[in-house]
Design a protein around this motif. Sequence first.
Motif, PDB file in Angstrom:
ATOM      1  N   ASN A 240       0.455  -1.235   0.019  1.00 13.86           N
ATOM      2  CA  ASN A 240      -0.010  -0.011  -0.560  1.00 13.86           C
ATOM      3  C   ASN A 240       0.549   0.937   0.155  1.00 13.86           C
ATOM      4  O   ASN A 240       2.056   1.458   0.714  1.00 13.86           O
ATOM      5  CB  ASN A 240      -1.045  -0.215   1.243  1.00 13.86           C
ATOM      6  CG  ASN A 240      -1.809  -1.233   1.199  1.00 13.86           C
ATOM      7  OD1 ASN A 240      -2.431  -1.898   0.976  1.00 13.86           O
ATOM      8  ND2 ASN A 240      -1.165  -2.379   1.863  1.00 13.86           N
TER       9      ASN A 240
ATOM     10  N   ARG B 227       1.097   5.570  -0.677  1.00 14.29           N
ATOM     11  CA  ARG B 227       0.324   6.678  -0.343  1.00 14.29           C
ATOM     12  C   ARG B 227       0.916   8.273   0.078  1.00 14.29           C
ATOM     13  O   ARG B 227       2.378   8.432   0.555  1.00 14.29           O
ATOM     14  CB  ARG B 227      -0.824   6.689   1.603  1.00 14.29           C
ATOM     15  CG  ARG B 227      -1.589   7.988   0.787  1.00 14.29           C
ATOM     16  CD  ARG B 227      -2.240   7.596   2.199  1.00 14.29           C
ATOM     17  NE  ARG B 227      -3.632   7.333   1.360  1.00 14.29           N
ATOM     18  CZ  ARG B 227      -4.440   7.602   2.590  1.00 14.29           C
ATOM     19  NH1 ARG B 227      -4.716   8.457   3.420  1.00 14.29           N
ATOM     20  NH2 ARG B 227      -5.804   6.935   1.748  1.00 14.29           N
TER      21      ARG B 227
ATOM     22  N   TYR C 299       1.833  11.484   1.310  1.00 16.47           N
ATOM     23  CA  TYR C 299       0.922  12.584   1.264  1.00 16.47           C
ATOM     24  C   TYR C 299       1.770  14.041   1.355  1.00 16.47           C
ATOM     25  O   TYR C 299       2.532  14.512   1.785  1.00 16.47           O
ATOM     26  CB  TYR C 299       1.095  12.211   3.486  1.00 16.47           C
ATOM     27  CG  TYR C 299      -0.216  11.641   3.733  1.00 16.47           C
ATOM     28  CD1 TYR C 299      -0.918  12.017   4.472  1.00 16.47           C
ATOM     29  CD2 TYR C 299       0.605   9.728   3.901  1.00 16.47           C
ATOM     30  CE1 TYR C 299      -1.741  10.573   5.040  1.00 16.47           C
ATOM     31  CE2 TYR C 299      -0.152   8.712   4.758  1.00 16.47           C
ATOM     32  CZ  TYR C 299      -1.098   9.341   4.805  1.00 16.47           C
ATOM     33  OH  TYR C 299      -1.852   8.285   5.178  1.00 16.47           O
TER      34      TYR C 299
ATOM     35  N   TYR D  80      -0.605   4.937  -6.147  1.00 19.23           N
ATOM     36  CA  TYR D  80      -0.299   5.671  -5.279  1.00 19.23           C
ATOM     37  C   TYR D  80      -1.857   6.005  -4.737  1.00 19.23           C
ATOM     38  O   TYR D  80      -2.789   6.532  -5.947  1.00 19.23           O
ATOM     39  CB  TYR D  80       0.237   6.733  -6.001  1.00 19.23           C
ATOM     40  CG  TYR D  80       2.158   6.304  -4.900  1.00 19.23           C
ATOM     41  CD1 TYR D  80       1.887   7.236  -4.035  1.00 19.23           C
ATOM     42  CD2 TYR D  80       2.939   4.861  -5.151  1.00 19.23           C
ATOM     43  CE1 TYR D  80       3.234   6.584  -2.861  1.00 19.23           C
ATOM     44  CE2 TYR D  80       4.190   5.408  -4.483  1.00 19.23           C
ATOM     45  CZ  TYR D  80       4.852   5.477  -2.991  1.00 19.23           C
ATOM     46  OH  TYR D  80       5.828   5.533  -2.745  1.00 19.23           O
ATOM     47  N   ASP D  81      -1.868   6.027  -4.061  1.00 18.51           N
ATOM     48  CA  ASP D  81      -3.013   6.935  -3.457  1.00 18.51           C
ATOM     49  C   ASP D  81      -2.538   8.096  -2.242  1.00 18.51           C
ATOM     50  O   ASP D  81      -1.612   8.399  -2.072  1.00 18.51           O
ATOM     51  CB  ASP D  81      -3.646   6.701  -1.930  1.00 18.51           C
ATOM     52  CG  ASP D  81      -4.689   4.928  -2.395  1.00 18.51           C
ATOM     53  OD1 ASP D  81      -4.842   5.034  -3.899  1.00 18.51           O
ATOM     54  OD2 ASP D  81      -5.057   4.444  -1.691  1.00 18.51           O
ATOM     55  N   HIS D  82      -2.817   9.144  -2.238  1.00 13.65           N
ATOM     56  CA  HIS D  82      -3.136  10.416  -2.074  1.00 13.65           C
ATOM     57  C   HIS D  82      -3.625  11.540  -1.331  1.00 13.65           C
ATOM     58  O   HIS D  82      -5.093  11.238  -1.231  1.00 13.65           O
ATOM     59  CB  HIS D  82      -2.863  12.156  -3.863  1.00 13.65           C
ATOM     60  CG  HIS D  82      -2.402  11.179  -4.553  1.00 13.65           C
ATOM     61  ND1 HIS D  82      -2.988   9.834  -5.098  1.00 13.65           N
ATOM     62  CD2 HIS D  82      -1.168  10.973  -5.142  1.00 13.65           C
ATOM     63  CE1 HIS D  82      -2.177  10.019  -6.500  1.00 13.65           C
ATOM     64  NE2 HIS D  82      -0.824  10.926  -6.281  1.00 13.65           N
ATOM     65  N   SER D  83      -2.997  11.871  -0.273  1.00 14.20           N
ATOM     66  CA  SER D  83      -4.057  12.621   0.674  1.00 14.20           C
ATOM     67  C   SER D  83      -3.255  14.193   0.713  1.00 14.20           C
ATOM     68  O   SER D  83      -2.541  14.151   1.392  1.00 14.20           O
ATOM     69  CB  SER D  83      -4.166  11.736   1.941  1.00 14.20           C
ATOM     70  OG  SER D  83      -5.004  12.610   3.078  1.00 14.20           O
TER      71      SER D  83
ATOM     72  N   TRP E 261      -3.689   4.554   9.099  1.00 20.07           N
ATOM     73  CA  TRP E 261      -3.734   4.345   7.580  1.00 20.07           C
ATOM     74  C   TRP E 261      -2.931   3.200   7.119  1.00 20.07           C
ATOM     75  O   TRP E 261      -3.429   1.668   6.912  1.00 20.07           O
ATOM     76  CB  TRP E 261      -3.447   5.194   6.347  1.00 20.07           C
ATOM     77  CG  TRP E 261      -3.315   4.610   5.514  1.00 20.07           C
ATOM     78  CD1 TRP E 261      -4.817   4.430   4.490  1.00 20.07           C
ATOM     79  CD2 TRP E 261      -2.405   4.654   4.512  1.00 20.07           C
ATOM     80  NE1 TRP E 261      -3.746   3.951   2.975  1.00 20.07           N
ATOM     81  CE2 TRP E 261      -2.446   4.059   3.134  1.00 20.07           C
ATOM     82  CE3 TRP E 261      -1.007   4.136   4.998  1.00 20.07           C
ATOM     83  CZ2 TRP E 261      -1.365   3.550   2.330  1.00 20.07           C
ATOM     84  CZ3 TRP E 261       0.377   4.558   4.145  1.00 20.07           C
ATOM     85  CH2 TRP E 261      -0.158   3.611   2.993  1.00 20.07           C
TER      86      TRP E 261
END
Length: 405
Positions: A118, A120, A122, A143-146, A163
């Motif tokens: 996983n 991410r 940030y 990739y996730d983004h936050s 997370w």
Amino acid sequence: MRMNSVVALCLLALVASAEDKKLSSHATMLADNIGNLAFSLYHNMAKEKDTENILISPVVVASSLGMVALGSKASTASQVKTVLSAEKLKDEHLHAGLSELLTELRDGKKSNTTWMINNRLYGPSSVSFSDEFVKSSKKHYNYDHSKINFRDKRSAVKSINEWAAKSTGGKLPEITKDVQNPDGAMIVNAMFFKPHWDEKFYEKMVDKRGFLVTRSHTIGVSMMHRTGLYDFHEDTENRIFVLSMPLGQKQASMILIMPYHLEPLDRLEKLLTRKQVDTWLSKMENRAVAISLPKISLDVSHNLQKHLAELGLTEAVDKVKADFSNISGKKDLYLSNFIHASTLEIDVEGNPYDTSIFGTEKLRNPKLFYVDHPFIFLVKDNKTNSIMYISRVVRPNGDKIRDEL
């Protein structure tokens, strides 16, 4: 009926060709380059005196660097290619090659091995992620983004840890205690890796033993045992055992490298180069080995920002020089943290063992491979030749036990 047979044969041929599909030349080249990165990064981290266990996935680090290249411009982007020894690759080939490699390695159905990855990115509350970057980094690197308010450190740390725990099924409850440099971007990798042996260990033969961290410090661990045919090499000159244990359906292998006796790993690490590992592997013989291996879990979290800067990624981590304008359209970001966290579980699970060799000459006079002191291991994918993990285990999880005099 004949027509059905032809259709069935065509379908089988399609399935077979899909399974045998070769990697592109770009992915093959990158897999090779990542092997060099693995050893460079390992040695850079091993220099730190307070680092005990090391657990890094060079392939995941490389894919995160690909994401950095995707979001950066000019010399910030070209430095990523230099670290990956991929200066001559076009951008589209870099991203397609890394994506292809990661997709191949993550196919758990083929190997039965659990590998949750996983990722991410940030960014501080003030940043605006461009739609194109979000789309591309999701497509190539998953990739996730936050956005997060890094200035509220307690809340930011809590959010990041929650997370990581959620994305690994609770396996990584805490990956960081602090957020350095609250005005930059943070990369977080959260992984759970659990090998599935080609031949399982004997469930009923697990017992409590001591693992020697140092001469004066012993940890109680559950020890698994089995005897089977394995690729094994004894380097008598350097007093080192090397064992290769196949995983899944033999798509990957765990290569364990261990000094004969308890000693600091510095001596072995001086020998540890890609060329030396290849030499050891070339000298292996398939023979009977009686293995005793700790049934352990290992949770390790590294901040790789400094180590990657020392390997040449100097601009991305420099607040003044970093150009991440592909992420936000402005030069308002730099890489302030790179948290690379993994949990590893080694236990008895695997495929049924080959009972046909029990009681035969093949299992006579086995070599002993008794893992009760610090060791190094690599997890290697056999099709792509990629290094999925490079690690050292100095202090496994466990309770200190009193040494008997």
